[in-house]
Design a protein around this motif. Structure first.
Motif, PDB file in Angstrom:
ATOM      1  N   THR A 115       0.833  -1.183   0.000  1.00 25.14           N
ATOM      2  CA  THR A 115       0.000   0.000   0.000  1.00 25.14           C
ATOM      3  C   THR A 115       0.873   1.240   0.000  1.00 25.14           C
ATOM      4  OG1 THR A 115      -1.653  -1.164   1.267  1.00 25.14           O
ATOM      5  CG2 THR A 115      -1.829   1.222   1.205  1.00 25.14           C
ATOM      6  N   ALA A 116       0.839   2.016  -1.058  1.00 32.14           N
ATOM      7  CA  ALA A 116       1.568   3.277  -1.094  1.00 32.14           C
ATOM      8  C   ALA A 116       0.604   4.393  -0.765  1.00 32.14           C
ATOM      9  CB  ALA A 116       2.184   3.497  -2.472  1.00 32.14           C
ATOM     10  N   VAL A 117       0.880   5.096   0.322  1.00 32.16           N
ATOM     11  CA  VAL A 117       0.003   6.172   0.744  1.00 32.16           C
ATOM     12  C   VAL A 117       0.728   7.482   0.536  1.00 32.16           C
ATOM     13  CG1 VAL A 117      -1.333   7.136   2.637  1.00 32.16           C
ATOM     14  CG2 VAL A 117      -1.029   4.667   2.455  1.00 32.16           C
ATOM     15  N   GLU A 118       0.289   8.244  -0.416  1.00 33.57           N
ATOM     16  CA  GLU A 118       0.945   9.514  -0.705  1.00 33.57           C
ATOM     17  C   GLU A 118       0.314  10.608   0.141  1.00 33.57           C
ATOM     18  OE1 GLU A 118       1.826  12.551  -4.424  1.00 33.57           O
ATOM     19  OE2 GLU A 118       0.814  10.630  -4.751  1.00 33.57           O
ATOM     20  N   VAL A 119       1.114  11.180   1.016  1.00 32.85           N
ATOM     21  CA  VAL A 119       0.620  12.228   1.899  1.00 32.85           C
ATOM     22  C   VAL A 119       0.961  13.573   1.292  1.00 32.85           C
ATOM     23  CG1 VAL A 119       0.726  13.210   4.207  1.00 32.85           C
ATOM     24  CG2 VAL A 119       0.904  10.742   3.901  1.00 32.85           C
ATOM     25  N   VAL A 120      -0.016  14.229   0.713  1.00 26.46           N
ATOM     26  CA  VAL A 120       0.202  15.540   0.115  1.00 26.46           C
ATOM     27  C   VAL A 120       0.047  16.634   1.169  1.00 26.46           C
ATOM     28  CG1 VAL A 120      -0.575  17.136  -1.672  1.00 26.46           C
ATOM     29  CG2 VAL A 120      -0.583  14.683  -2.112  1.00 26.46           C
ATOM     30  N   ASN A 121      -0.852  16.431   2.115  1.00 24.18           N
ATOM     31  CA  ASN A 121      -0.975  17.350   3.243  1.00 24.18           C
ATOM     32  C   ASN A 121      -1.459  16.562   4.460  1.00 24.18           C
ATOM     33  OD1 ASN A 121      -3.617  16.933   2.379  1.00 24.18           O
ATOM     34  ND2 ASN A 121      -4.282  18.888   3.197  1.00 24.18           N
ATOM     35  N   ILE A 122      -1.350  17.147   5.611  1.00 31.46           N
ATOM     36  CA  ILE A 122      -1.739  16.476   6.850  1.00 31.46           C
ATOM     37  C   ILE A 122      -3.236  16.663   7.083  1.00 31.46           C
ATOM     38  CG2 ILE A 122      -1.444  16.408   9.342  1.00 31.46           C
ATOM     39  CD1 ILE A 122       0.908  15.312   7.829  1.00 31.46           C
ATOM     40  N   ILE A 123      -3.961  15.566   7.256  1.00 30.56           N
ATOM     41  CA  ILE A 123      -5.381  15.624   7.590  1.00 30.56           C
ATOM     42  C   ILE A 123      -5.517  15.763   9.101  1.00 30.56           C
ATOM     43  CG2 ILE A 123      -7.556  14.334   7.598  1.00 30.56           C
ATOM     44  CD1 ILE A 123      -6.691  13.061   4.980  1.00 30.56           C
ATOM     45  N   GLN A 124      -6.138  16.805   9.529  1.00 31.07           N
ATOM     46  CA  GLN A 124      -6.241  17.089  10.953  1.00 31.07           C
ATOM     47  C   GLN A 124      -7.347  16.267  11.597  1.00 31.07           C
ATOM     48  OE1 GLN A 124      -4.122  19.062  12.583  1.00 31.07           O
ATOM     49  NE2 GLN A 124      -3.027  19.549  10.697  1.00 31.07           N
ATOM     50  N   THR A 125      -7.098  15.826  12.823  1.00 37.11           N
ATOM     51  CA  THR A 125      -8.127  15.173  13.628  1.00 37.11           C
ATOM     52  C   THR A 125      -9.144  16.223  14.072  1.00 37.11           C
ATOM     53  OG1 THR A 125      -6.524  13.560  14.429  1.00 37.11           O
ATOM     54  CG2 THR A 125      -8.547  13.802  15.704  1.00 37.11           C
ATOM     55  N   GLY A 126     -10.416  15.820  14.184  1.00 39.84           N
ATOM     56  CA  GLY A 126     -11.454  16.752  14.610  1.00 39.84           C
ATOM     57  C   GLY A 126     -11.167  17.336  15.978  1.00 39.84           C
ATOM     58  N   THR A 127     -11.776  18.486  16.273  1.00 38.63           N
ATOM     59  CA  THR A 127     -11.527  19.158  17.544  1.00 38.63           C
ATOM     60  C   THR A 127     -12.749  19.979  17.942  1.00 38.63           C
ATOM     61  OG1 THR A 127      -9.970  20.590  18.726  1.00 38.63           O
ATOM     62  CG2 THR A 127     -10.545  21.228  16.479  1.00 38.63           C
ATOM     63  N   ASP A 128     -12.678  20.647  19.083  1.00 44.18           N
ATOM     64  CA  ASP A 128     -13.780  21.491  19.552  1.00 44.18           C
ATOM     65  C   ASP A 128     -13.815  22.790  18.749  1.00 44.18           C
ATOM     66  OD1 ASP A 128     -14.600  19.790  21.689  1.00 44.18           O
ATOM     67  OD2 ASP A 128     -12.880  20.462  22.849  1.00 44.18           O
ATOM     68  N   ARG A 335     -17.013  13.006   8.249  1.00 51.23           N
ATOM     69  CA  ARG A 335     -17.481  14.156   9.041  1.00 51.23           C
ATOM     70  C   ARG A 335     -16.441  14.591  10.071  1.00 51.23           C
ATOM     71  NH1 ARG A 335     -22.607  10.724   9.863  1.00 51.23           N
ATOM     72  NH2 ARG A 335     -23.862  11.199   8.019  1.00 51.23           N
ATOM     73  N   TRP A 336     -15.811  13.607  10.715  1.00 52.77           N
ATOM     74  CA  TRP A 336     -14.886  13.940  11.805  1.00 52.77           C
ATOM     75  C   TRP A 336     -13.555  14.477  11.277  1.00 52.77           C
ATOM     76  CZ3 TRP A 336     -14.735  15.603  16.367  1.00 52.77           C
ATOM     77  CH2 TRP A 336     -13.636  15.439  17.209  1.00 52.77           C
ATOM     78  N   TYR A 337     -13.050  13.901  10.199  1.00 50.29           N
ATOM     79  CA  TYR A 337     -11.758  14.327   9.665  1.00 50.29           C
ATOM     80  C   TYR A 337     -11.898  15.324   8.503  1.00 50.29           C
ATOM     81  CZ  TYR A 337      -9.773  10.577  12.480  1.00 50.29           C
ATOM     82  OH  TYR A 337      -9.400   9.763  13.536  1.00 50.29           O
ATOM     83  N   ASP A 338     -13.136  15.650   8.148  1.00 52.34           N
ATOM     84  CA  ASP A 338     -13.412  16.594   7.063  1.00 52.34           C
ATOM     85  C   ASP A 338     -12.705  16.173   5.778  1.00 52.34           C
ATOM     86  OD1 ASP A 338     -14.365  18.731   5.642  1.00 52.34           O
ATOM     87  OD2 ASP A 338     -12.938  20.181   6.467  1.00 52.34           O
ATOM     88  N   VAL A 339     -12.981  14.937   5.354  1.00 47.94           N
ATOM     89  CA  VAL A 339     -12.385  14.384   4.141  1.00 47.94           C
ATOM     90  C   VAL A 339     -13.475  13.758   3.281  1.00 47.94           C
ATOM     91  CG1 VAL A 339     -10.149  13.924   5.195  1.00 47.94           C
ATOM     92  CG2 VAL A 339     -11.927  12.164   5.261  1.00 47.94           C
ATOM     93  N   ASP A 340     -13.128  13.475   2.039  1.00 47.98           N
ATOM     94  CA  ASP A 340     -14.007  12.716   1.149  1.00 47.98           C
ATOM     95  C   ASP A 340     -13.414  11.322   1.001  1.00 47.98           C
ATOM     96  OD1 ASP A 340     -15.790  14.839   0.651  1.00 47.98           O
ATOM     97  OD2 ASP A 340     -14.402  15.678  -0.828  1.00 47.98           O
ATOM     98  N   ILE A 341     -14.246  10.304   1.167  1.00 42.72           N
ATOM     99  CA  ILE A 341     -13.789   8.921   1.078  1.00 42.72           C
ATOM    100  C   ILE A 341     -14.541   8.219  -0.049  1.00 42.72           C
ATOM    101  CG2 ILE A 341     -13.545   6.711   2.282  1.00 42.72           C
ATOM    102  CD1 ILE A 341     -13.431   8.231   4.896  1.00 42.72           C
ATOM    103  N   GLU A 342     -13.791   7.564  -0.933  1.00 45.35           N
ATOM    104  CA  GLU A 342     -14.404   6.814  -2.010  1.00 45.35           C
ATOM    105  C   GLU A 342     -13.780   5.420  -2.073  1.00 45.35           C
ATOM    106  OE1 GLU A 342     -11.707   8.106  -5.860  1.00 45.35           O
ATOM    107  OE2 GLU A 342     -13.596   9.172  -5.505  1.00 45.35           O
ATOM    108  N   PHE A 343     -14.398   4.532  -2.849  1.00 52.43           N
ATOM    109  CA  PHE A 343     -13.960   3.142  -2.939  1.00 52.43           C
ATOM    110  C   PHE A 343     -13.577   2.829  -4.383  1.00 52.43           C
ATOM    111  CE2 PHE A 343     -16.794   3.600   0.625  1.00 52.43           C
ATOM    112  CZ  PHE A 343     -16.170   2.888   1.635  1.00 52.43           C
ATOM    113  N   SER A 344     -12.488   2.079  -4.540  1.00 53.67           N
ATOM    114  CA  SER A 344     -12.016   1.747  -5.886  1.00 53.67           C
ATOM    115  C   SER A 344     -12.970   0.791  -6.595  1.00 53.67           C
ATOM    116  CB  SER A 344     -10.619   1.124  -5.820  1.00 53.67           C
ATOM    117  OG  SER A 344     -10.635  -0.062  -5.038  1.00 53.67           O
ATOM    118  N   THR A 345     -13.708  -0.035  -5.816  1.00 51.97           N
ATOM    119  CA  THR A 345     -14.726  -0.925  -6.388  1.00 51.97           C
ATOM    120  C   THR A 345     -15.976  -0.855  -5.521  1.00 51.97           C
ATOM    121  OG1 THR A 345     -13.945  -2.851  -5.122  1.00 51.97           O
ATOM    122  CG2 THR A 345     -12.988  -2.502  -7.316  1.00 51.97           C
TER     123      THR A 345
END
Length: 389
Positions: A115-128, A335-345
């Protein structure tokens, strides 16, 4: 003792040296029974312990420990990584994380399954954090480290508190509290009712409640946990939570409401006390440890027993996934990490996962846990988009 190492491993508290020690212990076939005994009572990772005797499953576990060792290093040097990532972005250099997954039926790893995970920027953990909209339309950003105080309200950046001595008998003024994706917040209403709001939620409520009248708030969308101030402290005034599709009436109780805009069901979970859930055509009464499921497509309500602890785990800083599909999990994580998640299949959407994970963990650690499912081989992160493969 090795039992302590197993527990520390599953709760992500093991040091690198302890992970090395556990790896060596697992490699000894005579330790199979003891390992199975402890894994069966673990609720963090769902491993196929019945097949642990095979070489494949043993290698898979050892590889997972290796990933956890890398995650431990990541936790230790997370602040350094954040600054390093910024520098790499400026220089235009890609930063790769590799997570190795076992190739079934082989004692070696097939490069195609890495698994190659390319980190282009840091995804922040949710907070108050939240946005408070006052009755005159003024918006105020609420966030950690920022203190706000007016005549009726005060906030330390982690909770919002309204003056309980402010009683009104004339026209009611309303405020809105909006929680963005990647946020959560706690509010104490003027009547003493406590409300915890999850990511991507909005609550409408009065600045002060008129004495002797029904106390009404509106969960416009999202998820909220209510600890309602008893009616006995408000001259018998009941409490109602409105939504576009249902109405909840309580006398003094604790309950959770989940009514997200992108979901076709509204879930109301009763922790203690009693509530009635009503729509335009029906009314149902909930008892503790029950959940109502309002299907918005056909406007029907079904009452089922439920695991309250699992339903309100988010309030305790946990993700609790019990036989949840990756599609359902993706909605929570997005919702918590403010990201979009999709599936390859499309098939990956329906893969089931069991786990109790901490919301404070980095998204990479959450995804590494999901990689333990046999059907998921990899993930990729690019900016704010995650692809499950």
């Amino acid at each position: 003792m090795i039992q302590n190492l197993i527990v520390k491993y599953f709760t992500r508290q093991a040091s690198l040296s302890e992970l090395d020690q556990l790896s060596k212990w697992i490699e000894d076939p005579s330790n199979k029974e003891e390992f199975i005994k402890y894994v069966k009572i673990n609720h963090v990772i769902d491993l196929n312990v019945k097949k642990f005797g095979t070489d494949d499953s043993k290698i898979q576990l050892l590889q997972f420990i290796e990933r956890e060792k890398r995650a431990a290093k990541m936790r230790k040097f997370r602040n350094f990584v954040k600054y390093a990532a910024v520098i790499l972005m400026v220089l235009g250099i890609g930063y790769l994380f590799k997570n190795e997954i076992i190739n079934s039926g082989s004692d070696t790893l097939d490069p195609k399954t890495k698994t190659a995970v390319e980190v282009v920027n840091i995804i922040q953990t949710g907070t108050d954090k939240a946005i408070l909209t006052l009755e005159d339309g003024t918006s105020i950003d609420l966030e950690k480290g920022k203190t706000i105080q007016t005549e009726n309200i005060k906030s330390n950046g982690e909770e919002l508190v309204y003056d309980s001595s402010n009683k009104i008998t004339t026209e009611i003024a309303y405020n809105y509290l909006t929680i963005p994706r990647g946020g959560q917040f706690h509010i104490k209403l003027a009547d003493g009712t406590l409300v915890w709001l999850n990511s991507d939620s909005q609550l409408k409520y009065p600045v002060a409640f008129a004495e002797g009248t029904t106390r009404i708030v509106e969960l416009i969308y999202g998820e909220a946990y209510f600890e309602v101030s008893p009616s006995t402290e408000h001259k018998g005034a009941s409490f109602k939570v409105l939504n576009a599709s249902q109405e909840i009436e309580v006398l003094g109780t604790e309950f959770n409401v989940k009514a997200y805009k992108d979901e076709t069901n509204i879930y109301t979970t009763l922790v203690e006390g009693m509530v009635s859930v009503s729509t335009a055509t029906t009314t149902q009464v909930l008892k503790p440890n029950q959940q109502s499921n309002l299907d918005l497509k056909n406007n029907t309500i079904i009452i089922n027993p439920t695991n309250v602890g699992q339903e309100i785990a988010w309030r305790r800083g946990l993700f609790s996934f019990k036989s949840k599909s990756l599609q359902e999990i993706a909605m929570v994580l997005s919702r918590w990490y403010d990201v979009d998640i999709e599936f390859s299949t499309p098939e990956l959407k329906y893969v089931k996962f069991n786990g109790v994970l901490k919301k404070e963990e980095a998204i990479e650690e959450i995804l590494n846990s999901i990689l333990t499912t046999n059907s998921v081989n990899a993930y990729e992160i690019k900016n704010k988009k995650i692809t499950i493969k």
